[in-house]
Scaffold this motif. Sequence first.
Motif, PDB file in Angstrom:
ATOM      1  N   VAL A   1      -9.678   1.269   2.975  1.00  8.59           N
ATOM      2  CA  VAL A   1      -9.954   1.235   1.534  1.00  8.59           C
ATOM      3  C   VAL A   1      -8.817   1.961   0.827  1.00  8.59           C
ATOM      4  N   PHE A   2      -8.341   1.369  -0.258  1.00  5.81           N
ATOM      5  CA  PHE A   2      -7.255   1.986  -1.022  1.00  5.81           C
ATOM      6  C   PHE A   2      -7.763   2.279  -2.435  1.00  5.81           C
TER       7      PHE A   2
ATOM      8  N   LYS B   1       2.494   1.823  -9.856  1.00  6.71           N
ATOM      9  CA  LYS B   1       3.059   2.304  -8.595  1.00  6.71           C
ATOM     10  C   LYS B   1       1.993   2.422  -7.516  1.00  6.71           C
ATOM     11  N   GLN B   2       0.787   2.816  -7.918  1.00  5.40           N
ATOM     12  CA  GLN B   2      -0.301   2.866  -6.935  1.00  5.40           C
ATOM     13  C   GLN B   2      -0.590   1.477  -6.385  1.00  5.40           C
ATOM     14  N   LYS B   3      -0.639   0.486  -7.302  1.00  5.53           N
ATOM     15  CA  LYS B   3      -0.928  -0.889  -6.871  1.00  5.53           C
ATOM     16  C   LYS B   3       0.127  -1.393  -5.899  1.00  5.53           C
ATOM     17  N   LYS B   4       1.369  -1.065  -6.182  1.00  7.32           N
ATOM     18  CA  LYS B   4       2.466  -1.485  -5.310  1.00  7.32           C
ATOM     19  C   LYS B   4       2.249  -0.930  -3.901  1.00  7.32           C
TER      20      LYS B   4
ATOM     21  N   ALA C   1      -0.481  -2.551  -1.555  1.00  8.61           N
ATOM     22  CA  ALA C   1      -0.315  -3.919  -1.066  1.00  8.61           C
ATOM     23  C   ALA C   1      -0.131  -3.962   0.446  1.00  8.61           C
ATOM     24  N   SER C   2      -0.198  -2.829   1.103  1.00  4.56           N
ATOM     25  CA  SER C   2       0.097  -2.833   2.554  1.00  4.56           C
ATOM     26  C   SER C   2      -0.994  -3.565   3.328  1.00  4.56           C
ATOM     27  N   GLU C   3      -0.659  -4.024   4.529  1.00  7.65           N
ATOM     28  CA  GLU C   3      -1.403  -5.144   5.108  1.00  7.65           C
ATOM     29  C   GLU C   3      -2.782  -4.845   5.682  1.00  7.65           C
ATOM     30  N   ASN C   4      -3.050  -3.603   6.029  1.00  4.91           N
ATOM     31  CA  ASN C   4      -4.361  -3.373   6.640  1.00  4.91           C
ATOM     32  C   ASN C   4      -5.457  -3.026   5.630  1.00  4.91           C
TER      33      ASN C   4
ATOM     34  N   GLU D   1     -12.215  -7.073  -3.387  1.00  4.63           N
ATOM     35  CA  GLU D   1     -11.857  -7.481  -2.030  1.00  4.63           C
ATOM     36  C   GLU D   1     -10.479  -8.115  -2.080  1.00  4.63           C
ATOM     37  N   ARG D   2      -9.571  -7.615  -1.251  1.00  5.47           N
ATOM     38  CA  ARG D   2      -8.177  -7.987  -1.411  1.00  5.47           C
ATOM     39  C   ARG D   2      -7.908  -9.459  -1.090  1.00  5.47           C
TER      40      ARG D   2
END
Lengths: 434, 434
Positions: free
Chosen positions: A341-342, A379-382, A385-388, A409-410
């Motif tokens: 979760v991000f 910048k947080q959104k950027k 974006a990482s894959e897991n 949900e991504r």
Amino acid sequence: MSSKPEVPRGFRDFPPEVMELRLKVINTVRNIFEINDFPPMDTPSIEYWETLAGKYGPEAENKLIWRFKDPFSEKEYALRYDLTVPLARYVASHPELQLPFKRHQISYVWRHEEPQRGRYREFLQADIDTVGSKFVESDAEIINTMSLVLEELGLDDFIVKINHRKILYIIFEKRLGSNVTSVLRAIDKLDKIGIDGVILELQKIGLDESSINWIINLISNRDSIDNLENIKKNLVEFDFSLEDPLNELIEFREFLAHRKHIVFDLSLVRGLDYYTGIIFEISLEKGSPGSIAGGGRYDNLIKMFKGSDLPATGGSLGIERIFDVLEERNITSKFKKKNKVFIITLNEDSYKYAWNFSYELRTRGIKTEIDLMRRNVDKQKKKGASENILFHVYIGKKEKEGRYITIVERDTGKRLELPYDKAIDYILIQLKER
Amino acid sequence: MSSKPEVPRGFRDFPPEVMELRLKVINTVRNIFEINDFPPMDTPSIEYWETLAGKYGPEAENKLIWRFKDPFSEKEYALRYDLTVPLARYVASHPELQLPFKRHQISYVWRHEEPQRGRYREFLQADIDTVGSKFVESDAEIINTMSLVLEELGLDDFIVKINHRKILYIIFEKRLGSNVTSVLRAIDKLDKIGIDGVILELQKIGLDESSINWIINLISNRDSIDNLENIKKNLVEFDFSLEDPLNELIEFREFLAHRKHIVFDLSLVRGLDYYTGIIFEISLEKGSPGSIAGGGRYDNLIKMFKGSDLPATGGSLGIERIFDVLEERNITSKFKKKNKVFIITLNEDSYKYAWNFSYELRTRGIKTEIDLMRRNVDKQKKKGASENILFHVYIGKKEKEGRYITIVERDTGKRLELPYDKAIDYILIQLKER
């Protein structure tokens, strides 16, 4: 003042994205080993030099073992070179052990090789061994376990070559009289130098053409293990003492699973001197050649420490090679689950609320990332974006005041607004279902 | 011919019963680290000597680091001494890294100490670090994570002492003018030598009685972190520049979970020179004294490699100490689940049937042991008394002919006769429910 920092030549750093995969593969292998009743063990990275001396042959001893003197005691040490000799040392010095003693070990070993692609000075080995049983089912169990590991990793195209150390010895001794060791050493290079290379080597030894043809013909025997009875009939005609090892192979076959993957291959020698009985080597049909696992019976090694016989059999899985193959085949994805979760904080005021929520998720065992740089939303959104990452969680003024949480949900973009506690439950359930 | 084999002094073998527990603890720790967004990383066991030189102080450099020359290149190497300097080396040589760079590492380190109870020459360290964030939430995240690990392990009686490196420096510089480093070094020994020992050390430095009394009084301040505002008021009266570090502590407090476990302790120094800001140390209330974790902010270490500042904070968990405490407290049982099936073959004829059943269980992921010594029933039963076994499975002529399986639950003695396939399902369900 600032020195140029470098990782030593032939050694590797494993950054998180690599290490995550390595750990997942290691844990998979370890789990299958344990299921097959090979519990874990570890030995020190360092052994006294005298423990390793005389066990690995001159090349290892003079060039490959990392050997060094203790500056304070003049005692000589060496870094662990494999996992078999430390096992033999352990068993020999613990006569109280219940037999059979079974263990797996996944540990680093060090070799002073010239670094090249796929060859490092520090690498993992993954071994299973059974000490104390002379019966063929313990040999079969090693191969069955290795096969289950490869299946679990999705490497279904494996071929297990089996042979018996005594067969070639007996045959060559009868046919050639002398030169047996040099001939075996030449045959052992088959995978590396090909059939023409082997012929050249045999010429160098001084064998005549008919002997060479006879040998090449002999070692070209690769046959289904269903044919062992026929092979036996032929070979026993040549020399009666071949009956014992062939009977052993036939009995052994009865305990093998995955029989369609297994072939009898008279060209299999396996370099190491200490093997005494059934030997095996596993390779993959697709992709680059070379073995991915190997092993066999070594009934005399422990005697070198203990003075008395203790039968043993084992195998080693080329786990570094497996990491490479999984990458090559792009089947690492099964190990890369989205499970994180991000949290994106929409304004400074809600940061403490978001922090508490992230902590709450973590206490429930949910992998959670939150910005530690007090960055703006873009910048947080950027970073998010990482894959897991499975869910983005948005927390702002509205969420804080209403004590709710916005979850996106991504993969699908599906957006939910849920009360604080419900949000945690929702994420927990979603993670469990994947 | 047979040499006496020994494990090197100060090093340990970990036989299966020990290694199983170690792995379970390691995996628990690793899991909590990952949940808290510290992914795994590894660095080589060996570093160039020049990487370690000048980082750990003279004692480490002259006595404790395992340092050796490569006999082939005269290059100097050293075994990894801690996990922080390799991290700094890695970060400094990878300017492309996204910040903050967070990682955990659980790896062996080597120290050439005189071996004694609880102190070994090879031992595991478990570190988490965040590089690139100067904000107090990254310090708090380290402590929150360590606290979650201890809770998960069942070590609920932990106390976190916190302090700020700058506070004592500023106070002593103002009051004493010189001697600051020696005074701090004396205070750092408090846990080891007690308050009387510290007084003796301060006398040796040449301080007068009134200064010593004043220092002892000062460092006896251990206070609830809820009182930080009062402490600040008093200290800022003494020196205005104390306001900054105290404000930092107050802001930091807001991000801490487990606040009832946390105290402000002015006597906390932490020996290592490289700390620059908030520091912490965790100990357990019950049992033997000494810290079980510690760490803090070290904003200057990476500069030693890189030439430019990079803020960093981290902590180290004394994982070897934790193994010992778990054993002492006898709370290892939570890690020792009964999860194994033991197969007892009642006669030779049914051995192949039993072997197939054991293999079938293993392919379903069920940990299964079967005799490899072709022993009689009594001897098999004796072996099957080991503690992690949940079910005994009996297979004899009757079972083979009727294609069923007899299962006995070891704890209750409950006996069931089930058809082959049903037996597997039954065991699977029972294992899942525990």
